[in-house]
Motif scaffolding. Structure first.
Motif, PDB file in Angstrom:
ATOM      1  N   HIS A 164     -55.143   1.613  12.477  1.00 39.04           N
ATOM      2  CA  HIS A 164     -54.123   1.971  11.496  1.00 39.04           C
ATOM      3  C   HIS A 164     -54.185   1.108  10.248  1.00 39.04           C
ATOM      4  O   HIS A 164     -53.879   1.582   9.145  1.00 39.04           O
ATOM      5  CB  HIS A 164     -52.730   1.889  12.137  1.00 39.04           C
ATOM      6  N   LEU A 165     -54.578  -0.149  10.417  1.00 34.34           N
ATOM      7  CA  LEU A 165     -54.708  -1.008   9.241  1.00 34.34           C
ATOM      8  C   LEU A 165     -55.905  -0.594   8.390  1.00 34.34           C
ATOM      9  O   LEU A 165     -55.885  -0.734   7.165  1.00 34.34           O
ATOM     10  CB  LEU A 165     -54.843  -2.470   9.670  1.00 34.34           C
ATOM     11  N   GLN A 166     -56.936  -0.075   9.043  1.00 30.30           N
ATOM     12  CA  GLN A 166     -58.109   0.406   8.309  1.00 30.30           C
ATOM     13  C   GLN A 166     -57.830   1.731   7.610  1.00 30.30           C
ATOM     14  O   GLN A 166     -58.338   1.979   6.516  1.00 30.30           O
ATOM     15  CB  GLN A 166     -59.292   0.581   9.266  1.00 30.30           C
ATOM     16  N   ASN A 167     -57.046   2.569   8.260  1.00 32.52           N
ATOM     17  CA  ASN A 167     -56.741   3.898   7.717  1.00 32.52           C
ATOM     18  C   ASN A 167     -55.234   4.148   7.788  1.00 32.52           C
ATOM     19  O   ASN A 167     -54.765   4.927   8.619  1.00 32.52           O
ATOM     20  CB  ASN A 167     -57.494   4.972   8.515  1.00 32.52           C
ATOM     21  N   PRO A 168     -54.468   3.484   6.925  1.00 31.82           N
ATOM     22  CA  PRO A 168     -53.011   3.614   6.986  1.00 31.82           C
ATOM     23  C   PRO A 168     -52.535   5.025   6.656  1.00 31.82           C
ATOM     24  O   PRO A 168     -53.114   5.701   5.807  1.00 31.82           O
ATOM     25  CB  PRO A 168     -52.525   2.609   5.924  1.00 31.82           C
ATOM     26  N   SER A 170     -49.681   7.846   5.326  1.00 30.53           N
ATOM     27  CA  SER A 170     -48.886   7.895   4.089  1.00 30.53           C
ATOM     28  C   SER A 170     -47.561   7.165   4.282  1.00 30.53           C
ATOM     29  O   SER A 170     -47.060   6.511   3.348  1.00 30.53           O
ATOM     30  CB  SER A 170     -48.642   9.343   3.680  1.00 30.53           C
ATOM     31  N   ILE A 171     -47.007   7.249   5.477  1.00 27.37           N
ATOM     32  CA  ILE A 171     -45.748   6.542   5.755  1.00 27.37           C
ATOM     33  C   ILE A 171     -45.969   5.036   5.686  1.00 27.37           C
ATOM     34  O   ILE A 171     -45.162   4.295   5.111  1.00 27.37           O
ATOM     35  CB  ILE A 171     -45.196   6.941   7.138  1.00 27.37           C
ATOM     36  N   MET A 172     -47.088   4.572   6.264  1.00 23.40           N
ATOM     37  CA  MET A 172     -47.411   3.150   6.209  1.00 23.40           C
ATOM     38  C   MET A 172     -47.616   2.693   4.771  1.00 23.40           C
ATOM     39  O   MET A 172     -47.140   1.617   4.374  1.00 23.40           O
ATOM     40  CB  MET A 172     -48.669   2.863   7.030  1.00 23.40           C
ATOM     41  N   ARG A 173     -48.313   3.504   4.004  1.00 21.45           N
ATOM     42  CA  ARG A 173     -48.567   3.148   2.603  1.00 21.45           C
ATOM     43  C   ARG A 173     -47.248   3.011   1.831  1.00 21.45           C
ATOM     44  O   ARG A 173     -47.069   2.080   1.030  1.00 21.45           O
ATOM     45  CB  ARG A 173     -49.458   4.195   1.945  1.00 21.45           C
ATOM     46  N   ASN A 182     -50.343  -3.869  -1.136  1.00 24.97           N
ATOM     47  CA  ASN A 182     -51.316  -2.823  -1.426  1.00 24.97           C
ATOM     48  C   ASN A 182     -52.062  -2.480  -0.137  1.00 24.97           C
ATOM     49  O   ASN A 182     -52.773  -3.322   0.417  1.00 24.97           O
ATOM     50  CB  ASN A 182     -52.293  -3.308  -2.498  1.00 24.97           C
ATOM     51  N   ALA A 183     -51.893  -1.265   0.352  1.00 22.76           N
ATOM     52  CA  ALA A 183     -52.492  -0.860   1.623  1.00 22.76           C
ATOM     53  C   ALA A 183     -54.012  -0.920   1.579  1.00 22.76           C
ATOM     54  O   ALA A 183     -54.657  -1.269   2.577  1.00 22.76           O
ATOM     55  CB  ALA A 183     -52.041   0.555   1.990  1.00 22.76           C
TER      56      ALA A 183
END
Length: 207
Positions: A164-168, A170-173, A182-183
């Motif tokens: 998830h940290l590699q590919n956050p 839209s909610i995470m962003r 900055n994601a």
């Protein structure tokens, strides 16, 4: 002889090397506290992982010494050491150091060496691909188990976090943006900061 024949038939050992491998296993049996049959079973996993001949014996020696120290299943440990060498692009000469790091992680956490060995396949290839160091990965795992999380659950959680940290999403962003994070920076510097460092970075931003 019967137990090592499968090293040639299904583990890609060469016929030219098998005599030397058998002699090495027999000699090792008197030194590391495991029977020739146990060593042969572990060697099958090691050879299947691409370590053959003298290199395979080096890995077997390291795994046997580590497994005996922690009273763990030799085949499980041999499999884990080989997996770590594959995932982190190590060589047979690195086997002793890898085993030592695993022993240290066991001592620092709240898990057995066998529990550690069984769980690593969940996170090691993902962590390596994300350029997260072996030390950081093992240190994070040890820390999580010291707080009562099982090694199996911890490695699954770590793998999920890395993905998830590699590919956050839209909610995470959006959430990161609200915190001034900055994601894309988090993703690009995951290997540099490590998993533990990234979590500290996020925790500080939330604080």
């Amino acid at each position: 002889q019967a137990s090592t024949t499968k090293l040639v038939t299904s583990a890609n050992e060469t016929k030219d090397n098998i005599g030397m491998v058998r002699d090495g296993i027999l000699a090792m049996a008197g030194q590391v506290g495991y029977s020739a049959m146990q060593l042969s079973d572990a060697m099958y996993k090691i050879e299947s992982g691409g370590q053959h001949g003298a290199d395979g014996l080096k890995v077997l020696q390291a795994a046997a010494e580590g497994a005996k120290t922690e009273n763990a299943n030799l085949t499980t440990v041999g499999d884990a050491v080989t997996t770590m060498l594959i995932d982190y692009h190590g060589k047979a000469d690195d086997a002793a150091l890898v085993t030592s790091k695993m022993v240290q992680a066991t001592a620092s956490g709240k898990m057995s060496f066998e529990e550690l060995a069984k769980s690593l396949s969940s996170v090691a290839p993902i962590a390596s691909a994300a350029h997260i160091s072996m030390d950081d990965m093992l240190g994070t795992l040890a820390s999580m188990t010291s707080h009562g999380i099982s090694a199996e659950q911890a490695t699954q959680n770590m793998a999920d976090a890395i993905r998830h940290l590699q590919n956050p999403t839209s909610i995470m962003r959006n959430e990161m943006n609200l915190l001034g994070i900055n994601a894309d920076d988090v993703a690009s510097k995951l290997g540099e900061r490590g998993l533990s460092g990234t979590m500290q970075y996020l925790q500080q931003a939330i604080g």
